[in-house]
Design a protein around this motif. Structure first.
Motif, PDB file in Angstrom:
ATOM      1  N   LEU A  10       0.854  -1.184   0.000  1.00  0.00           N
ATOM      2  CA  LEU A  10       0.000   0.000   0.000  1.00  0.00           C
ATOM      3  C   LEU A  10       0.891   1.236   0.000  1.00  0.00           C
ATOM      4  CD1 LEU A  10      -2.800  -0.857   2.583  1.00  0.00           C
ATOM      5  CD2 LEU A  10      -3.110  -0.405   0.142  1.00  0.00           C
ATOM      6  N   SER A  13       0.776   6.960   1.722  1.00  0.00           N
ATOM      7  CA  SER A  13      -0.335   7.854   2.072  1.00  0.00           C
ATOM      8  C   SER A  13      -1.610   7.091   2.431  1.00  0.00           C
ATOM      9  CB  SER A  13      -0.617   8.783   0.893  1.00  0.00           C
ATOM     10  OG  SER A  13      -0.858   8.011  -0.270  1.00  0.00           O
ATOM     11  N   VAL A  14      -1.603   5.776   2.187  1.00  0.00           N
ATOM     12  CA  VAL A  14      -2.809   4.986   2.421  1.00  0.00           C
ATOM     13  C   VAL A  14      -2.703   4.258   3.756  1.00  0.00           C
ATOM     14  CG1 VAL A  14      -4.222   3.081   1.550  1.00  0.00           C
ATOM     15  CG2 VAL A  14      -3.164   4.673  -0.050  1.00  0.00           C
ATOM     16  N   LEU A  15      -3.732   4.414   4.576  1.00  0.00           N
ATOM     17  CA  LEU A  15      -3.772   3.747   5.873  1.00  0.00           C
ATOM     18  C   LEU A  15      -3.834   2.232   5.667  1.00  0.00           C
ATOM     19  CD1 LEU A  15      -4.203   4.680   8.933  1.00  0.00           C
ATOM     20  CD2 LEU A  15      -6.560   3.946   8.564  1.00  0.00           C
ATOM     21  N   GLN A  18      -4.725  -3.497   8.395  1.00  0.00           N
ATOM     22  CA  GLN A  18      -4.184  -4.810   8.762  1.00  0.00           C
ATOM     23  C   GLN A  18      -2.846  -4.641   9.459  1.00  0.00           C
ATOM     24  OE1 GLN A  18      -4.523  -8.477   6.163  1.00  0.00           O
ATOM     25  NE2 GLN A  18      -4.682  -6.856   4.659  1.00  0.00           N
ATOM     26  N   LYS A  41       1.806  -7.726  -0.662  1.00  0.00           N
ATOM     27  CA  LYS A  41       1.690  -9.008  -1.362  1.00  0.00           C
ATOM     28  C   LYS A  41       3.005  -9.339  -2.031  1.00  0.00           C
ATOM     29  CE  LYS A  41      -2.978  -7.831  -2.542  1.00  0.00           C
ATOM     30  NZ  LYS A  41      -3.536  -6.872  -3.450  1.00  0.00           N
ATOM     31  N   LYS A  64      -1.080  -2.858 -15.274  1.00  0.00           N
ATOM     32  CA  LYS A  64      -2.410  -3.213 -15.760  1.00  0.00           C
ATOM     33  C   LYS A  64      -3.205  -4.075 -14.784  1.00  0.00           C
ATOM     34  CE  LYS A  64      -1.532  -3.204 -20.742  1.00  0.00           C
ATOM     35  NZ  LYS A  64      -1.310  -4.133 -21.868  1.00  0.00           N
ATOM     36  N   LEU A  65      -2.521  -4.947 -14.038  1.00  0.00           N
ATOM     37  CA  LEU A  65      -3.279  -5.894 -13.216  1.00  0.00           C
ATOM     38  C   LEU A  65      -2.717  -6.117 -11.808  1.00  0.00           C
ATOM     39  CD1 LEU A  65      -5.574  -8.026 -12.951  1.00  0.00           C
ATOM     40  CD2 LEU A  65      -3.971  -9.712 -13.849  1.00  0.00           C
ATOM     41  N   LEU A  66      -1.418  -6.383 -11.717  1.00  0.00           N
ATOM     42  CA  LEU A  66      -0.886  -6.887 -10.441  1.00  0.00           C
ATOM     43  C   LEU A  66      -0.957  -5.860  -9.317  1.00  0.00           C
ATOM     44  CD1 LEU A  66       2.164  -8.947 -11.773  1.00  0.00           C
ATOM     45  CD2 LEU A  66      -0.196  -9.668 -11.408  1.00  0.00           C
ATOM     46  N   ALA A  67      -0.837  -4.567  -9.671  1.00  0.00           N
ATOM     47  CA  ALA A  67      -0.966  -3.518  -8.652  1.00  0.00           C
ATOM     48  C   ALA A  67      -2.002  -2.511  -9.119  1.00  0.00           C
ATOM     49  CB  ALA A  67       0.375  -2.833  -8.442  1.00  0.00           C
ATOM     50  N   ASN A  68      -2.652  -1.866  -8.164  1.00  0.00           N
ATOM     51  CA  ASN A  68      -3.530  -0.739  -8.483  1.00  0.00           C
ATOM     52  C   ASN A  68      -2.783   0.511  -8.032  1.00  0.00           C
ATOM     53  OD1 ASN A  68      -5.365   1.327  -8.525  1.00  0.00           O
ATOM     54  ND2 ASN A  68      -7.035   0.161  -7.612  1.00  0.00           N
ATOM     55  N   VAL A  70      -3.368   3.477  -7.884  1.00  0.00           N
ATOM     56  CA  VAL A  70      -4.080   4.507  -7.120  1.00  0.00           C
ATOM     57  C   VAL A  70      -3.769   4.342  -5.623  1.00  0.00           C
ATOM     58  CG1 VAL A  70      -6.380   5.351  -6.446  1.00  0.00           C
ATOM     59  CG2 VAL A  70      -5.940   4.680  -8.806  1.00  0.00           C
ATOM     60  N   ILE A  71      -3.618   3.090  -5.207  1.00  0.00           N
ATOM     61  CA  ILE A  71      -3.424   2.824  -3.773  1.00  0.00           C
ATOM     62  C   ILE A  71      -2.140   2.036  -3.475  1.00  0.00           C
ATOM     63  CG2 ILE A  71      -5.803   2.937  -2.926  1.00  0.00           C
ATOM     64  CD1 ILE A  71      -5.963  -0.134  -3.479  1.00  0.00           C
TER      65      ILE A  71
ATOM     66  N   LEU B  57      -6.453 -11.283  -5.545  1.00  0.00           N
ATOM     67  CA  LEU B  57      -5.555 -10.172  -5.886  1.00  0.00           C
ATOM     68  C   LEU B  57      -6.086  -8.859  -5.312  1.00  0.00           C
ATOM     69  CD1 LEU B  57      -2.831  -9.585  -7.297  1.00  0.00           C
ATOM     70  CD2 LEU B  57      -4.143  -8.939  -9.324  1.00  0.00           C
ATOM     71  N   ARG B  58      -7.158  -8.320  -5.870  1.00  0.00           N
ATOM     72  CA  ARG B  58      -7.874  -7.158  -5.327  1.00  0.00           C
ATOM     73  C   ARG B  58      -9.318  -7.292  -5.775  1.00  0.00           C
ATOM     74  NH1 ARG B  58      -3.983  -4.991  -8.133  1.00  0.00           N
ATOM     75  NH2 ARG B  58      -5.478  -4.355  -9.728  1.00  0.00           N
ATOM     76  N   LEU B 108     -11.588  -3.585   9.874  1.00  0.00           N
ATOM     77  CA  LEU B 108     -11.259  -4.922   9.346  1.00  0.00           C
ATOM     78  C   LEU B 108     -12.432  -5.899   9.347  1.00  0.00           C
ATOM     79  CD1 LEU B 108      -7.732  -5.410  10.998  1.00  0.00           C
ATOM     80  CD2 LEU B 108      -8.185  -4.842   8.616  1.00  0.00           C
ATOM     81  N   TYR B 148     -11.269   5.487  -0.898  1.00  0.00           N
ATOM     82  CA  TYR B 148     -10.033   6.278  -0.815  1.00  0.00           C
ATOM     83  C   TYR B 148      -9.757   6.982  -2.140  1.00  0.00           C
ATOM     84  CZ  TYR B 148      -5.126   7.513  -0.950  1.00  0.00           C
ATOM     85  OH  TYR B 148      -3.968   8.210  -1.097  1.00  0.00           O
TER      86      TYR B 148
END
Lengths: 84, 228
Positions: A10, A13-15, A18, A41, A64-68, A70-71, B57-58, B108, B148
């Motif tokens: 993450l 800037s993202v809380l 977990q 991950k 494209k897929l493995l990470a977003n 934005v966050i 994944l998400r 959570l 967010y």
């Protein structure tokens, strides 16, 4: 063959609720020296080398897929795969 | 008006959505499997809640790569109304049709109860059936509904009046500014975590969600049906 290790976390800037929960648990176990926990991950890919550049292809897959993005942030390492 | 309910492997609110449109609204509706390559026959697209691809994944990440999503993007560009609820909202953010992302709930926990929503913007084609600042009762059921976005995006959302629903009482998931639903700049794509399709009849605990679907149909009739 290449082995690619992708780490997705993450963004700062993202809380990370977990991570905060795990830090709370560690503190209750008297590991007070822990100042932050971030959970992410880990992905391991086996990639056959062809005409396309491995770095370029992995970066594309992350975007494209493995990470977003934005966050999440990502980074990866490319190694020679050890044949079994 | 003819609606498509997009079905991904793992969707589980598709039946509720279908029921809301067909039985409560009395409009045409069809289930459309995620590998469909043409949505041109539909006037409105509905992306239901659930756990597409097991949330692996998400949430919504893999669903966004399915065939039908390029058609959903086309429909969005063509100005058709697109509504994503819960997992559908997550898919729309993954697709870039809506800004921001949905994170794990701050506490959570998977939150499953009816909440009070405030209709912040009743000028969208999805909300003309509500009063401005009306408080409505709509169920939520999600573990990752914590909206967010970065500060710049938030400023833009406010400037363009893109925030449509907010949690009226204490936010259940940690969303920025208690945001529960937003539209795109053009105003034809709405994503929301709460489930209006589960609030369409008093028999099932409330009917505050029905006005949302009626608003869509009303807008469509006004622009597409001539009263010659």
């Amino acid at each position: 063959m290449k082995k690619v290790k992708v780490y997705v976390t993450l963004r700062e800037s993202v809380l990370d609720p977990q991570g905060s929960a795990v830090m709370g648990a560690l503190h209750s176990m008297e590991y007070s020296e822990v100042k932050d926990v971030r959970i992410g991950k880990f992905l391991e890919l086996q990639i056959e080398e062809g005409t396309r550049d491995v770095d370029t292809v992995v970066k594309e897959m992350c975007e494209k897929l493995l990470a977003n993005t934005v966050i999440e942030d990502y980074r990866f390492e490319v190694e020679e795969a050890v044949s079994k | 008006m003819k609606f498509a309910v997009i079905v991904f492997p793992g969707s589980n609110c598709d039946l509720d959505m279908y029921h809301a449109i067909k039985d409560e609204l009395g409009e045409e509706v069809e289930y459309v499997w995620h590998d469909a390559k043409d949505l041109s026959e539909f006037d409105g697209i509905l992306l239901p809640g659930g756990f597409s691809y097991g949330d692996y994944l998400r949430c919504g990440a893999m669903a966004n790569q399915s065939n039908v999503m390029s058609e959903v993007v086309k429909a969005a560009e063509a100005g058709k109304p697109i509504l994503g609820i819960c997992n559908g909202f997550q898919v729309l953010t993954e697709a870039g049709l809506l800004p921001g992302a949905l994170l794990r709930n701050k506490n959570l926990k998977f939150m499953c109860r009816t909440v009070e929503l405030k209709v912040v913007n009743n000028a969208t084609q999805f909300t003309t059936g509500y009063e401005k600042d009306e408080i409505i009762q709509i169920p939520i059921a999600h573990g990752e509904g914590n909206y967010y976005c970065d500060d710049e995006t938030l400023t833009r959302l406010k400037e363009n009046n893109q925030i449509v629903f907010k949690y009226a009482s204490e936010g259940p998931n940690g969303s920025i500014e208690d945001i529960a639903g937003i539209v795109n700049e053009k105003g034809n794509v709405l994503g929301m975590m709460p489930h209006p399709e589960r609030a369409v009849h008093d028999l099932i605990g409330g009917s505050d969600g029905l006005a949302l679907f009626k608003s869509i149909v009303k807008q469509w009739r006004e622009t597409h049906v001539s009263h010659a």
